[in-house]
Each structure stands twice: as structure tokens, then as C-alpha cells.
Design a protein around this motif. Structure first.
Motif, PDB file in Angstrom:
ATOM      1  N   THR A 216       0.831  -1.210   0.000  1.00  0.00           N
ATOM      2  CA  THR A 216       0.000   0.000   0.000  1.00  0.00           C
ATOM      3  C   THR A 216       0.863   1.255   0.000  1.00  0.00           C
ATOM      4  O   THR A 216       0.571   2.228  -0.700  1.00  0.00           O
ATOM      5  CB  THR A 216      -0.936   0.007   1.218  1.00  0.00           C
ATOM      6  N   GLY A 219       3.504   0.758  -3.448  1.00  0.00           N
ATOM      7  CA  GLY A 219       2.879   0.569  -4.747  1.00  0.00           C
ATOM      8  C   GLY A 219       3.488  -0.594  -5.507  1.00  0.00           C
ATOM      9  O   GLY A 219       4.685  -0.863  -5.395  1.00  0.00           O
ATOM     10  N   GLN A 239      -1.853   1.287  -3.977  1.00  0.00           N
ATOM     11  CA  GLN A 239      -1.967   2.720  -3.793  1.00  0.00           C
ATOM     12  C   GLN A 239      -3.176   3.287  -4.513  1.00  0.00           C
ATOM     13  O   GLN A 239      -3.873   4.164  -3.988  1.00  0.00           O
ATOM     14  CB  GLN A 239      -0.695   3.414  -4.296  1.00  0.00           C
TER      15      GLN A 239
END
Length: 300
Positions: A216, A219, A239
Motif C-alpha cells: 500500500t 505501490g 496505492q
């Protein structure tokens, strides 16, 4: 278009003769398991058929997500080292270790030393250094950034869990962010499935929440794993959009076992930042065991 092949859990056999000293450890349980169960289903010819089909597909790169050996004995490591050299040049093959590659204390160091050319990142020293953390590593091939992570740790008998720690998480985030800023398609390689419920308790990855936070924060576009010997697709929060988490059957699994027959994934990657295109073709051993053919196509 960049073509990336993915295989896992080679478990190169057959087992060599082992000394009493080598068997006086967790290896004895694996030795018994091999002769009772794995030997009849992990077939060498199957792996050869898979490698022949990969060669026919002519990928730009091959990713192998761990468990190249069975008990991590010295002779097995030497055999896999020779097999890797026959499979291709180190710059064309990237590997990460699995729990079988770290089967007993000291095995992890032996396998990473022997296979270091296939897991040397862009900033890694030219030769293996015991004081150097191999993982995570970054390799850039065309428009693709390969980030190799390790969950391989020695475990007690009847356990096959993995571990993804804080240091590796921090460094992986940095690599992912740098690769994203460079406009690269980011592929994370890891052995244990980083998804809850994908493996039983004694085979699970410790640090799943930490890995999820890493993806997260940093990415990624694609995550590849092995360990379960299953053909699976899961998803993790990214992301911007969910990230596919793709597993694959053992590269040596024959027909007739509890797990699906041997297979490999072939990813076709095109486009650019913000509009990447990624499709997967899964090639698997045919029911007659004589060839490998296209079994499934997916677009992510």
C-alpha cells in the motif's frame, strides 16, 4: 511488449544419498515424506517438459519463486546450481528462496551463496558477502522492475512458515517507490503467499499485515508467489488499484496427485505508467503427461 515467465517450487529430484549426519535433523521428516508421498508425484520429466515449453515461448525473463531443493543438502544445492546454469544466464533469471531452501539452520546461507548470481540486485556486490542483506533486491529489465523478497527461514519439524520482517519491509517500500517514480512496472517476488488464509497455520507467512502495508505504501503492479502448489489469484490493496497476487503449481508436479499438475505463468506486459496492460497465460501439463499446453488466459 515484455514477456515474463513465472514458475515455482521446482523441488528438483531425485533425492541424493544422504549421510547419517545430514539426516540427524529436521531432514529425517522430509526424507520420510519424500519417499512416502512426494517421490511418486514430483516427476523430473515433468520439469523438463515445462522448461521446453518456456523456451518455446521465449520470454524476456524468468522468475522462480523458491523451493528449488527438497532438503537443502549440499549435493542438492550443487545439482540445482548446475540446473540453473543450464536454464539460462543469471541476468535472465531471477529467484527468491523458499522454506525448503532454508530447511535447516545454515542452509539459507549455503543456497544464497550458491545462487547469488541469480538474485544479485542492481546495487549488490559482485560476489556474495555474508554481511550483505541480499533481500530485498531490485533488478530492472526493460520496463519491468523485479523486487525480490525473502521469507525463507529455518523452522522446526512439521512447520514450513515464513517471515517478512521490519527491515525488509522498509527497504522494499523504498525500492517500490523508486521504481514507481522511474515509471516501471513493479513485480514483487516472494515465496509464501502474502494473503490471509492462503496457507495453513503451520505453513503461513508471518508478517502478512506488514507486507500488505508495504504494498500500500510503496505501490506495485503484480505480486508472484509459490509455496501452496496451487494456481491462484488473490488481491491486495494497492496505492490506486488492487494488486493481483498470483500463485502457481509446483513445476515438478505430475498428474494424479492431490495438487494440480505442473504449470507456469506467462505474463505479457505493455503500456506505461497509469495505463499498464498485463495479461496472463497459464500453461500446464496435459492429462496424458506428455506435453504442456495453454490452460487459462486472464487479463488484469
Amino acid at each position: 511488449m515484455f514477456k515474463l515467465a513465472h514458475m515455482s517450487d521446482v523441488h528438483l529430484g531425485p533425492l541424493p544419498d544422504l549421510s547419517f549426519r545430514e539426516l540427524a535433523s529436521k531432514r529425517i521428516t522430509g526424507f520420510v515424506n519424500w519417499h512416502r508421498n512426494r517421490r511418486s508425484h514430483l516427476v523430473g520429466d515433468t520439469l523438463n517438459l515445462l522448461m521446453d515449453e518456456i523456451e518455446r515461448c521465449n520470454p524476456d525473463h524468468l522468475a522462480i519463486t523458491g523451493d528449488l531443493v527438497n532438503l537443502a543438502s549440499s549435493r542438492e544445492i550443487e545439482t540445482v546450481t548446475a540446473w540453473l546454469k543450464e536454464a539460462g544466464e543469471p541476468e535472465n533469471i531471477s529467484i527468491v528462496p523458499g522454506n525448503h531452501d532454508a530447511y535447516v539452520p545454515g542452509a539459507y546461507e549455503k543456497t544464497t551463496r550458491a545462487w547469488y548470481p541469480f538474485m544479485r540486485g542492481e546495487s549488490g556486490p559482485e560476489t556474495w558477502n555474508e554481511d550483505f542483506h541480499c533481500f530485498p533486491y531490485l533488478r530492472v529489465r526493460g520496463p519491468v522492475a523485479l523486487i525480490g523478497c525473502s521469507t525463507a527461514v529455518a523452522t522446526p519439524p512439521f512447520a514450513a512458515s515464513g517471515y517478512f520482517g521490519r527491515r525488509q519491509a522498509r527497504e522494499t517500500v523504498n525500492l517500490l517507490r523508486a521504481a514507481g517514480e522511474a515509471g516501471l512496472f513493479r513485480v514483487v517476488m516472494i515465496h509464501h503467499p502474502p494473503v490471509r488464509g492462503a496457507a495453513s497455520m503451520h505453513k503461513r507467512m508471518l508478517g502478512i499485515r506488514r507486507f500488505g502495508a508495504t504494498i500500500t505504501a510503496g505501490g506495485a503492479e503484480l505480486i508472484l508467489h509459490g509455496h501452496t502448489h496451487l494456481n491462484t489469484v488473490n488481491w491486495l490493496k494497492g496505492q490506486i488499484a488492487p494488486v493481483p497476487v498470483v500463485g502457481i503449481a509446483s513445476a515438478s508436479q505430475g498428474n494424479g496427485g492431490k495438487k494440480p499438475p505442473a504449470a507456469f505463468n506467462l505474463f505479457s506486459i505493455s503500456g506505461g505508467p497509469g495505463h499498464w496492460n498485463c495479461s496472463r497465460e497459464r500453461f500446464a501439463l496435459t492429462p496424458d503427461g506428455r506435453s504442456v499446453a495453454l490452460a487459462e488466459s486472464t487479463r488484469f
